[in-house]
Design an enzyme around this catalytic site. Structure first.
Site, PDB file in Angstrom:
ATOM      1  N   ARG A 157       0.906  -1.157   0.000  1.00 65.55           N
ATOM      2  CA  ARG A 157       0.000   0.000   0.000  1.00 65.55           C
ATOM      3  C   ARG A 157       0.930   1.188   0.000  1.00 65.55           C
ATOM      4  O   ARG A 157       1.651   1.430   0.952  1.00 65.55           O
ATOM      5  CB  ARG A 157      -0.904  -0.023   1.242  1.00 65.55           C
ATOM      6  CG  ARG A 157      -1.698   1.268   1.496  1.00 65.55           C
ATOM      7  CD  ARG A 157      -2.691   1.568   0.383  1.00 65.55           C
ATOM      8  NE  ARG A 157      -3.599   2.673   0.727  1.00 65.55           N
ATOM      9  CZ  ARG A 157      -3.369   3.953   0.411  1.00 65.55           C
ATOM     10  NH1 ARG A 157      -2.268   4.294  -0.241  1.00 65.55           N
ATOM     11  NH2 ARG A 157      -4.240   4.882   0.742  1.00 65.55           N
TER      12      ARG A 157
ATOM     13  N   HIS B  26       2.061   7.054   1.786  1.00 71.95           N
ATOM     14  CA  HIS B  26       0.995   8.055   1.717  1.00 71.95           C
ATOM     15  C   HIS B  26       0.731   8.651   3.095  1.00 71.95           C
ATOM     16  O   HIS B  26       1.277   8.196   4.093  1.00 71.95           O
ATOM     17  CB  HIS B  26      -0.296   7.410   1.181  1.00 71.95           C
ATOM     18  CG  HIS B  26      -0.936   6.463   2.171  1.00 71.95           C
ATOM     19  ND1 HIS B  26      -0.453   5.200   2.414  1.00 71.95           N
ATOM     20  CD2 HIS B  26      -2.001   6.619   3.006  1.00 71.95           C
ATOM     21  CE1 HIS B  26      -1.200   4.605   3.329  1.00 71.95           C
ATOM     22  NE2 HIS B  26      -2.136   5.430   3.719  1.00 71.95           N
TER      23      HIS B  26
ATOM     24  N   HIS C 284      -2.757  11.014   5.223  1.00 72.31           N
ATOM     25  CA  HIS C 284      -4.116  11.546   5.109  1.00 72.31           C
ATOM     26  C   HIS C 284      -4.440  12.395   6.322  1.00 72.31           C
ATOM     27  O   HIS C 284      -3.711  12.382   7.316  1.00 72.31           O
ATOM     28  CB  HIS C 284      -5.156  10.425   4.935  1.00 72.31           C
ATOM     29  CG  HIS C 284      -4.771   9.135   5.585  1.00 72.31           C
ATOM     30  ND1 HIS C 284      -4.834   8.941   6.935  1.00 72.31           N
ATOM     31  CD2 HIS C 284      -4.279   7.977   5.056  1.00 72.31           C
ATOM     32  CE1 HIS C 284      -4.416   7.714   7.216  1.00 72.31           C
ATOM     33  NE2 HIS C 284      -4.062   7.093   6.107  1.00 72.31           N
TER      34      HIS C 284
ATOM     35  N   GLU D  73      -5.345   6.907  11.536  1.00 72.11           N
ATOM     36  CA  GLU D  73      -5.628   5.539  11.051  1.00 72.11           C
ATOM     37  C   GLU D  73      -5.352   4.532  12.161  1.00 72.11           C
ATOM     38  O   GLU D  73      -4.249   4.461  12.683  1.00 72.11           O
ATOM     39  CB  GLU D  73      -4.740   5.248   9.843  1.00 72.11           C
ATOM     40  CG  GLU D  73      -4.734   3.789   9.386  1.00 72.11           C
ATOM     41  CD  GLU D  73      -3.846   3.596   8.152  1.00 72.11           C
ATOM     42  OE1 GLU D  73      -3.867   4.458   7.253  1.00 72.11           O
ATOM     43  OE2 GLU D  73      -3.117   2.593   8.096  1.00 72.11           O
TER      44      GLU D  73
ATOM     45  N   HIS E 215       3.123   7.073   6.034  1.00 72.57           N
ATOM     46  CA  HIS E 215       3.334   5.667   6.396  1.00 72.57           C
ATOM     47  C   HIS E 215       3.201   4.751   5.185  1.00 72.57           C
ATOM     48  O   HIS E 215       2.803   5.205   4.094  1.00 72.57           O
ATOM     49  CB  HIS E 215       2.353   5.256   7.492  1.00 72.57           C
ATOM     50  CG  HIS E 215       0.915   5.543   7.168  1.00 72.57           C
ATOM     51  ND1 HIS E 215       0.343   6.776   7.365  1.00 72.57           N
ATOM     52  CD2 HIS E 215      -0.064   4.760   6.642  1.00 72.57           C
ATOM     53  CE1 HIS E 215      -0.925   6.746   6.988  1.00 72.57           C
ATOM     54  NE2 HIS E 215      -1.197   5.530   6.535  1.00 72.57           N
TER      55      HIS E 215
ATOM     56  N   GLU F 266     -10.812   6.285   1.049  1.00 75.46           N
ATOM     57  CA  GLU F 266      -9.555   5.603   0.730  1.00 75.46           C
ATOM     58  C   GLU F 266      -8.999   6.077  -0.618  1.00 75.46           C
ATOM     59  O   GLU F 266      -7.809   5.950  -0.881  1.00 75.46           O
ATOM     60  CB  GLU F 266      -9.822   4.085   0.737  1.00 75.46           C
ATOM     61  CG  GLU F 266      -8.652   3.199   0.421  1.00 75.46           C
ATOM     62  CD  GLU F 266      -7.493   3.274   1.410  1.00 75.46           C
ATOM     63  OE1 GLU F 266      -7.653   3.807   2.521  1.00 75.46           O
ATOM     64  OE2 GLU F 266      -6.404   2.806   1.045  1.00 75.46           O
TER      65      GLU F 266
HETATM   66 MN    MN Z   1      -3.154   5.144   5.573  1.00 73.70          MN
END
Ligand code: MN
Ligand code: MN
Length: 405
Positions: free
Chosen positions: A114, A117, A119, A123, A162, A187
């Protein structure tokens, strides 16, 4: 008899409803009949869905009034398929009442990444199966890397960058649940490193990194999001020095916590008192044995976002003004309880019910109805409920949390 219909029957039996004959529809689905009320369905119907929602089709007589929908199944969420995995989400777009929190269910095969990124939302995550390596760097250049497996949590604060990468495991990578402290999270709207660099002039990138423009010839033209990556080396080698390790670990072994055990099941509570990094999400992992019940209670500090891991359940939510509505849940479903509304959760199946409760709060708190009653002057309680002293005196004054069946 299919597993579906067996579960439907068990759920019906737990509800004390009539079974067989006129009350039993096709494929094990109950009919909307609660003697002497109701009648069978003559028009189009969806027996598979009806079998999953026996208490929606045939609600208890105590249900009343208009309540918002408090259930969503990840099975109804759009699947974003990428090379190496997938993601699906349950947000206010899927479950409009869920304003406080949103969830994402994600699968990464071994070595799939993943992408790096960040946000706006914090999380929180629970590893469902398999293993992953997670990394982060904070605002002071302090670093974090860890390997997480089933029952482990992580928490990345708002805005902290992360990554997540699937590791080799018996299930080829991992699958996990992410919970964000804002129901409007998407997402598809995270800040991806490749997306930013693809939209920054090359001469600016060259100046920023002190490299020639040609060094960026291999930059992807669009985001990678989930993609196959190189096999990670030993964890120790991935623990970068920087300004030292982050002071409060971003990971926590939830299953390693000793549970509060009761005769009906168990509860593990993980909030910032035992997982200090997790400042905006508090959680409980609850196990309820067949026939047993998470007691009547409510939470004084916010909405509850639930995720069902194993088994089947029913929950009735009391919304004041004579309003109450009952819902059925099973593995892979999301439940929601708006702030302060009373509720219980009963195991309606033949196997252990396991689910997570999440709160947008630094600390976990619940208020037990039975404890409130037991600890209020009994003459006063008697005047409300008509219970005699023998009954009131026998009530436990401690919080039971999970009652036996
Ligand atoms: Mn994340
Ligand atoms: Mn609750």
């Amino acid at each position: 008899m299919t597993d579906l219909s067996r579960r439907g029957l068990i759920a019906g039996a737990a509800g004390g409803a009539l079974l067989g004959g006129a009350a039993q529809g096709a494929a094990g689905a109950p009919a909307p009949i609660r003697e002497p009320d109701g009648a069978d369905i003559l028009g189009p119907k969806n027996p598979a869905r009806e079998a999953q929602d026996p208490f929606t089709l045939r609600p208890p007589k105590t249900d009343h009034g208009t309540m918002p929908n408090l259930k969503w199944s990840f099975a109804d969420s759009h699947m974003r398929l990428e090379e190496g995995g997938w993601a699906r989400q349950t947000t206010i777009r899927e479950l409009p009442i869920s304003k406080a929190m949103a969830g994402v269910n994600m699968r990464l095969k071994a070595d799939a990444v993943r992408e790096m990124h960040w946000h706006k939302e914090a999380e929180w995550s629970y590893m469902l199966k398999g293993r992953a390596r997670i990394t982060a760097v904070d605002q002071d250049g302090r670093t974090f890397a860890d390997d997480v497996s089933e029952g482990d949590l992580w928490y990345f604060p708002s805005g902290i960058p992360h990554s997540i990468q699937g590791l080799e495991s018996e299930i080829d990578g991992c699958e996990f649940l992410l919970v964000f402290d804002d129901g409007a999270f998407s997402e598809d709207s995270t800040f991806l490193i490749t997306d930013w660099l693809a939209h920054t002039p090359r001469d600016v990138l060259a100046k920023n990194f002190g490299l020639p423009e040609e060094a960026f010839a291999g930059l992807p033209k669009e985001e990678l999001y989930i993609f196959p990556g190189p096999k990670p080396g030993p964890l120790a080698a991935d623990r970068m020095g920087g300004a030292g390790p982050i002071p409060q670990s971003f990971s926590h072994r939830m299953l390693a916590q000793a549970p509060i055990r009761t005769r009906g099941g168990s509860v593990r509570i993980t909030d910032s008192t035992v997982f200090p990094a997790s400042k905006t999400i508090a959680a409980a992992l609850v196990e309820v044995e067949p026939g047993a019940m998470r007691e009547l209670h409510w939470h004084p500090n916010g909405d509850e976002w639930q995720y069902y891991i194993d088994g089947t359940a029913r929950m009735t939510v009391f919304g004041s003004e004579s309003k109450a509505r009952t819902f059925d849940y099973r593995a892979g479903d999301v439940g929601y309880v708006p702030f302060a509304m009373g509720h219980y959760i009963e195991n309606t199946g033949a196997t252990t019910l396991r689910f997570l409760e999440m709160f947008r709060s630094p600390t976990y708190a619940d208020v037990s109805l039975a404890q409130w009653v037991a600890l209020t002057p009994h003459a006063l309680v008697r005047a409300h409920l008509g219970l005699d002293e023998a009954a009131l005196g026998g009530l436990p004054t401690g919080k039971v949390q999970v009652l036996p069946g």
